[in-house]
Design a protein around this motif. Structure first.
Motif, PDB file in Angstrom:
ATOM      1  N   ARG A  48       0.839  -1.197   0.000  1.00  0.00           N
ATOM      2  CA  ARG A  48       0.000   0.000   0.000  1.00  0.00           C
ATOM      3  C   ARG A  48       0.875   1.247   0.000  1.00  0.00           C
ATOM      4  O   ARG A  48       2.090   1.173   0.107  1.00  0.00           O
ATOM      5  N   GLY A 105      -7.890 -11.402   2.296  1.00  0.00           N
ATOM      6  CA  GLY A 105      -8.486 -10.545   3.318  1.00  0.00           C
ATOM      7  C   GLY A 105      -7.699  -9.284   3.591  1.00  0.00           C
ATOM      8  O   GLY A 105      -8.225  -8.311   4.105  1.00  0.00           O
ATOM      9  N   GLY A 106      -6.404  -9.299   3.274  1.00  0.00           N
ATOM     10  CA  GLY A 106      -5.557  -8.126   3.405  1.00  0.00           C
ATOM     11  C   GLY A 106      -5.475  -7.553   4.814  1.00  0.00           C
ATOM     12  O   GLY A 106      -5.846  -8.175   5.810  1.00  0.00           O
ATOM     13  N   ALA A 142      -7.211  -5.145   6.013  1.00  0.00           N
ATOM     14  CA  ALA A 142      -8.550  -4.950   6.584  1.00  0.00           C
ATOM     15  C   ALA A 142      -8.999  -6.199   7.332  1.00  0.00           C
ATOM     16  O   ALA A 142      -9.523  -6.110   8.446  1.00  0.00           O
ATOM     17  N   GLY A 143      -8.772  -7.365   6.742  1.00  0.00           N
ATOM     18  CA  GLY A 143      -9.129  -8.616   7.410  1.00  0.00           C
ATOM     19  C   GLY A 143      -8.334  -8.840   8.677  1.00  0.00           C
ATOM     20  O   GLY A 143      -8.862  -9.340   9.678  1.00  0.00           O
ATOM     21  N   GLN A 202      -4.673  -3.633   1.314  1.00  0.00           N
ATOM     22  CA  GLN A 202      -5.829  -3.378   2.176  1.00  0.00           C
ATOM     23  C   GLN A 202      -6.852  -4.510   2.139  1.00  0.00           C
ATOM     24  O   GLN A 202      -7.306  -4.967   3.167  1.00  0.00           O
ATOM     25  N   SER A 203      -7.220  -4.950   0.923  1.00  0.00           N
ATOM     26  CA  SER A 203      -8.248  -5.984   0.853  1.00  0.00           C
ATOM     27  C   SER A 203      -7.830  -7.215   0.050  1.00  0.00           C
ATOM     28  O   SER A 203      -8.575  -8.172  -0.019  1.00  0.00           O
ATOM     29  N   GLU A 231      -9.856  -6.425  11.249  1.00  0.00           N
ATOM     30  CA  GLU A 231     -11.208  -6.862  11.631  1.00  0.00           C
ATOM     31  C   GLU A 231     -11.181  -8.099  12.514  1.00  0.00           C
ATOM     32  O   GLU A 231     -12.086  -8.304  13.323  1.00  0.00           O
TER      33      GLU A 231
END
Length: 97
Positions: A18, A80-81, A83-84, A56-57, A87
Protein backbone atom coordinates in the motif's frame (compact mmCIF):
# COMPACT_ATOMS: atom_id res chain seq x y z
CA UNK A 1 -6.71 -14.63 7.07
CA UNK A 2 -6.62 -17.47 9.59
CA UNK A 3 -4.25 -19.44 7.37
CA UNK A 4 -1.87 -16.47 7.07
CA UNK A 5 -1.98 -15.78 10.81
CA UNK A 6 -1.38 -19.40 11.78
CA UNK A 7 1.27 -20.18 9.15
CA UNK A 8 3.23 -16.94 9.40
CA UNK A 9 6.89 -17.57 10.08
CA UNK A 10 9.61 -15.21 11.27
CA UNK A 11 11.85 -16.05 8.30
CA UNK A 12 9.23 -15.08 5.70
CA UNK A 13 9.01 -11.37 4.86
CA UNK A 14 5.65 -9.61 4.72
CA UNK A 15 5.56 -6.95 2.01
CA UNK A 16 2.81 -4.36 2.46
CA UNK A 17 2.30 -2.86 -1.01
CA UNK A 18 0.00 0.00 0.00
CA UNK A 19 0.98 3.65 -0.02
CA UNK A 20 3.28 4.97 2.70
CA UNK A 21 0.36 6.87 4.24
CA UNK A 22 -1.86 3.78 4.38
CA UNK A 23 1.00 1.74 5.84
CA UNK A 24 1.67 4.35 8.52
CA UNK A 25 -2.01 4.33 9.52
CA UNK A 26 -1.85 0.64 10.46
CA UNK A 27 -0.10 -2.52 9.28
CA UNK A 28 0.65 -6.11 10.20
CA UNK A 29 3.51 -6.16 12.75
CA UNK A 30 6.84 -6.80 11.06
CA UNK A 31 5.58 -5.88 7.59
CA UNK A 32 7.83 -3.87 5.29
CA UNK A 33 6.31 -1.15 3.11
CA UNK A 34 7.30 -1.52 -0.56
CA UNK A 35 5.24 0.34 -3.14
CA UNK A 36 3.35 -1.84 -5.61
CA UNK A 37 4.91 0.17 -8.44
CA UNK A 38 8.39 -0.68 -7.18
CA UNK A 39 7.62 -4.39 -7.07
CA UNK A 40 6.11 -4.40 -10.55
CA UNK A 41 9.11 -2.42 -11.89
CA UNK A 42 11.72 -4.77 -10.35
CA UNK A 43 10.21 -8.08 -9.20
CA UNK A 44 13.53 -9.85 -9.78
CA UNK A 45 14.92 -8.07 -6.73
CA UNK A 46 13.06 -10.65 -4.64
CA UNK A 47 13.94 -13.74 -6.72
CA UNK A 48 14.52 -16.80 -4.54
CA UNK A 49 12.79 -15.29 -1.52
CA UNK A 50 9.67 -16.55 0.24
CA UNK A 51 7.21 -13.70 0.78
CA UNK A 52 3.73 -12.81 1.94
CA UNK A 53 2.25 -9.86 0.06
CA UNK A 54 -0.52 -7.80 1.62
CA UNK A 55 -2.77 -4.90 0.53
CA UNK A 56 -5.83 -3.38 2.18
CA UNK A 57 -8.25 -5.98 0.85
CA UNK A 58 -6.20 -8.41 -1.24
CA UNK A 59 -6.72 -7.37 -4.88
CA UNK A 60 -3.50 -5.52 -5.58
CA UNK A 61 -1.44 -7.95 -3.53
CA UNK A 62 -2.43 -10.71 -5.96
CA UNK A 63 -0.96 -8.63 -8.82
CA UNK A 64 2.26 -8.12 -6.87
CA UNK A 65 2.47 -11.80 -5.88
CA UNK A 66 2.01 -12.84 -9.51
CA UNK A 67 4.82 -10.52 -10.67
CA UNK A 68 7.10 -11.75 -7.89
CA UNK A 69 6.37 -15.41 -8.60
CA UNK A 70 7.01 -14.91 -12.31
CA UNK A 71 10.42 -13.43 -11.39
CA UNK A 72 11.42 -16.42 -9.24
CA UNK A 73 10.12 -15.58 -5.76
CA UNK A 74 7.72 -17.74 -3.76
CA UNK A 75 5.05 -15.14 -3.08
CA UNK A 76 1.61 -15.59 -1.53
CA UNK A 77 -1.09 -12.93 -1.59
CA UNK A 78 -2.73 -12.62 1.82
CA UNK A 79 -6.48 -13.18 1.48
CA UNK A 80 -8.49 -10.55 3.32
CA UNK A 81 -5.56 -8.13 3.40
CA UNK A 82 -4.83 -5.64 6.14
CA UNK A 83 -8.55 -4.95 6.58
CA UNK A 84 -9.13 -8.62 7.41
CA UNK A 85 -6.21 -8.60 9.82
CA UNK A 86 -7.61 -5.58 11.66
CA UNK A 87 -11.21 -6.86 11.63
CA UNK A 88 -10.06 -10.13 13.20
CA UNK A 89 -8.81 -8.17 16.22
CA UNK A 90 -5.12 -8.88 15.74
CA UNK A 91 -2.40 -6.47 16.80
CA UNK A 92 -1.54 -3.65 14.42
CA UNK A 93 1.53 -1.45 14.26
CA UNK A 94 1.32 2.15 13.11
CA UNK A 95 3.82 4.70 11.92
CA UNK A 96 6.90 4.00 9.90
CA UNK A 97 9.92 2.00 10.99
Amino acid sequence: MEQFASSRREDVAVLDVRSAQEFAAGHVPGAVNVALEQIVADPGHYAGQELYVIWQSGGHSAKAAEALTSAGARAVSVAGGTAGWIESGRLVDSGTP
